[in-house]
Scaffold this active site. Structure first.
Site, short mmCIF file in Angstrom:
data_model
loop_
_atom_site.label_atom_id
_atom_site.label_comp_id
_atom_site.label_asym_id
_atom_site.label_seq_id
_atom_site.Cartn_x
_atom_site.Cartn_y
_atom_site.Cartn_z
N ASP A 29 0.85 -1.19 0.00
CA ASP A 29 0.00 0.00 0.00
C ASP A 29 0.89 1.25 0.00
OD1 ASP A 29 -3.20 0.57 0.96
OD2 ASP A 29 -1.78 2.23 1.12
N ILE A 30 0.53 2.22 -0.78
CA ILE A 30 1.34 3.43 -0.93
C ILE A 30 1.29 4.30 0.34
CG2 ILE A 30 -0.34 5.05 -1.94
CD1 ILE A 30 1.78 5.55 -4.17
N ASN A 86 -12.93 -3.11 2.37
CA ASN A 86 -13.85 -1.98 2.43
C ASN A 86 -14.80 -2.10 1.24
OD1 ASN A 86 -12.57 -0.89 4.71
ND2 ASN A 86 -11.05 0.13 3.42
N VAL A 95 -10.94 2.94 -3.80
CA VAL A 95 -10.56 2.44 -5.13
C VAL A 95 -11.58 1.37 -5.54
CG1 VAL A 95 -8.77 1.32 -6.50
CG2 VAL A 95 -8.11 2.92 -4.69
N HIS A 99 -10.30 -5.29 -3.40
CA HIS A 99 -8.96 -5.52 -2.83
C HIS A 99 -9.07 -5.87 -1.37
CE1 HIS A 99 -9.92 -1.22 -2.59
NE2 HIS A 99 -9.25 -1.20 -1.44
N HIS A 101 -7.04 -5.77 2.20
CA HIS A 101 -5.92 -5.17 2.94
C HIS A 101 -5.39 -6.24 3.91
CE1 HIS A 101 -6.88 -0.77 2.17
NE2 HIS A 101 -8.05 -1.31 1.89
#
Ligand code: AMP
Ligand code: ZN
Length: 113
Positions: A29-30, A86, A95, A99, A101
């Site tokens: 993750d950025i 999420n 986004v 995905h 996390h």
């Protein structure tokens, strides 16, 4: 193609990849929220969990198992970790490409929301 994670899958946007196979990609993750914060995405565009049907239950199973394997690989499995998906605006999904996390490497707080 204006989906950020599709761009990353296609190699058009850089990402710090940790795992890749024909079906999934995992990358850091950025804006990490924990010492380990990896995002796992299906390579095919699925906008969110709400889009999944029973036909994709095998994919969903492999998705979760991959997260478990990456937790082991990152050395956070014994101490514990958190998986989060999420979903939608009120779920905090920013986004719109499904995905997972994978978070760990520190004591995460007890609050879920
Ligand atoms: P979510 O709120 O569940 O949609 O999470 C989106 C996540 O994507 C956030 O944790 C962001 O920090 C992360 N993110 C956004 N852009 C990038 C990127 N280019 N590379 C890696 N992670 C990103
Ligand atoms: Zn996408």
């Amino acid at each position: 193609m204006d989906c950020l994670f599709c761009q990353i899958v296609a190699g058009k946007t850089p990402a710090d990849k940790v795992y890749e196979d024909g079906e999934f990609l995992a990358f850091w993750d950025i804006h990490p929220q924990a010492p380990v914060h990896i995002l796992i995405v299906p390579k095919s565009h699925i906008s969110s969990l709400t889009e999944l049907t029973g036909e994709q239950q095998d994919l969903l199973g492999r998705f979760i198992l991959l997260a478990k394997e990456l937790a082991e690989k990152e050395g956070i499995s014994a101490d514990g970790y958190r998986l989060t998906i999420n979903c939608g605006a009120e779920g905090g999904q920013l986004v719109p490409h499904l995905h997972l996390h994978l978070l760990g490497g520190r004591r995460l707080d007890d609050q879920l929301g």
